[in-house]
Design an enzyme around this catalytic site. Sequence first.
Site, PDB file in Angstrom:
ATOM      1  N   LYS A 179       0.834  -1.206   0.000  1.00  0.00           N
ATOM      2  CA  LYS A 179       0.000   0.000   0.000  1.00  0.00           C
ATOM      3  C   LYS A 179       0.869   1.258   0.000  1.00  0.00           C
ATOM      4  CE  LYS A 179      -3.692   0.461   2.764  1.00  0.00           C
ATOM      5  NZ  LYS A 179      -4.514   0.791   3.972  1.00  0.00           N
ATOM      6  N   ARG A 215     -17.514  12.023   7.892  1.00  0.00           N
ATOM      7  CA  ARG A 215     -18.440  11.044   7.313  1.00  0.00           C
ATOM      8  C   ARG A 215     -17.809  10.426   6.072  1.00  0.00           C
ATOM      9  NH1 ARG A 215     -23.133  14.728   5.650  1.00  0.00           N
ATOM     10  NH2 ARG A 215     -21.340  16.080   5.290  1.00  0.00           N
ATOM     11  N   ASN A 240     -22.100   8.674  17.733  1.00  0.00           N
ATOM     12  CA  ASN A 240     -22.414   7.632  16.756  1.00  0.00           C
ATOM     13  C   ASN A 240     -23.575   6.758  17.210  1.00  0.00           C
ATOM     14  OD1 ASN A 240     -20.526   8.494  14.954  1.00  0.00           O
ATOM     15  ND2 ASN A 240     -19.073   6.831  15.289  1.00  0.00           N
ATOM     16  N   CYS A 243     -18.117   2.466  11.232  1.00  0.00           N
ATOM     17  CA  CYS A 243     -18.290   3.165  12.511  1.00  0.00           C
ATOM     18  C   CYS A 243     -19.516   2.712  13.304  1.00  0.00           C
ATOM     19  CB  CYS A 243     -18.366   4.674  12.275  1.00  0.00           C
ATOM     20  SG  CYS A 243     -16.809   5.399  11.700  1.00  0.00           S
ATOM     21  N   ARG A 274     -17.454  -2.446   4.270  1.00  0.00           N
ATOM     22  CA  ARG A 274     -17.453  -3.026   5.616  1.00  0.00           C
ATOM     23  C   ARG A 274     -18.827  -2.873   6.265  1.00  0.00           C
ATOM     24  NH1 ARG A 274     -12.383   0.065   8.142  1.00  0.00           N
ATOM     25  NH2 ARG A 274     -13.292   1.688   6.832  1.00  0.00           N
TER      26      ARG A 274
END
Length: 432
Positions: free
Chosen positions: A35, A154, A210, A262, A329
């Site tokens: 990466k 976000r 959250n 999240c 995810r």
Amino acid sequence: MNICIIGTGYVGLPSGACFAELGNNVICVDIDGKKINELNNGKITLYEEGLEEIFLRNLENKKLKFTTSIKEGLKNADLILIAVGTPPHPLTKEADLKYIYAAVRDIAKNLDHYAVIATKSTVPVGTGDEIEKILLQENPKAQFDVISLPEFLREGFAVYDFFNPDRIVVGLNSQKPKKVIEELYAPFKNKSQILFVNRRSSETIKYASNAFLAIKIHYINEMADFCEKTGADILEVAKGMGLDNRIGNRFLNPGPGYGGSCFPKDTQAMAFMGKKNDVNLSLIDSAIKGNEERKDKIAQKILSYIDDLKNDQVAILGLAFKDGTDDCRESPAVEIVSKLLKEGVKIHAYDPKAMELAKSILKDQIKYAKDAYEAIKDSSLLVILTEWKEFRELDLNQISSLMKHKKILDFRNLLDKEKALEAGFVYSGVGR
């Protein structure tokens, strides 16, 4: 300012590029050599609207660098941001801090000057205390201050949110690092409130925020179910609710449930912390349970619209957990697809940005289309699961000519219901 960021994921990479855009010297550290090579060669490793331009500009002007060497990253760093993952523990669902503590130990071994060490990752209350202990155990002579600097970016809007923050929360237990943070966020002095609180309050603010938003999403989905039963329209109901300043209009869009990196893990971690501290967090527990049940409910609704399981093909539009990002995810779309596959459903799917990541999860169990219309061709049912703008602009006449049967399940309420019905579709949205 010289900034070292440990981690190059959906927090570290946008933060690094944006801090460099403000004129700071940023070096990002990651153990993934492949990466790092890609990033140093100008290949961005995730999708965020507007990020690539900033990334390339600051890579070229050498304000942004990448390395696998923690020693190189820490050299001359005034501020060290820890932005590694805190995935849920497979059994307890508490936040797993092994990557945090590994990064802290690496910092301790290589820190030879005073620096402010900030947790950007979402960490349980008290993690800052533990980080201090580890640093002093590993390097008793180390000079540092540990602060909490939660991120509120976000996914899909990370660049915009960075430069237009609602608030900047800083958790510190001494005044010394305050000057560093005030210098770091000087460009936002007249644009956003900087809230200085104690470290444990800062660690709680991110989880509390959250969890509250997850509850709000769960609530509007329950209201959508109520509207479907009673003949009310959730879009009208949500608009009426949102006009109340005490409620606000954000996160009142019904859909297949919350997902991403999240909300699922943070609600679970918050629920675990509640149990650990003998506090009943019943609203959070209810949101977690309801969010899981919602994906089952949507999968069952899709199955009920399939006439011939053996021969009918279903077109799925959207695989990312939301628009503006390629992140899959905890994506409700991917989870719903997985449930359908277990029932033998044939799927042809398309997502504007998330195809490669979706392939890494779903493998060759589904067919992948080059665009929305290819996915729709010869399908008996069209299912919309992610709110990409291009899906809102689909040509109903073209869809009609491509489909085997004219049936649409729009779980994001993107299409015009009346126009779909006029075009001869069997159409069902959410809460309408």
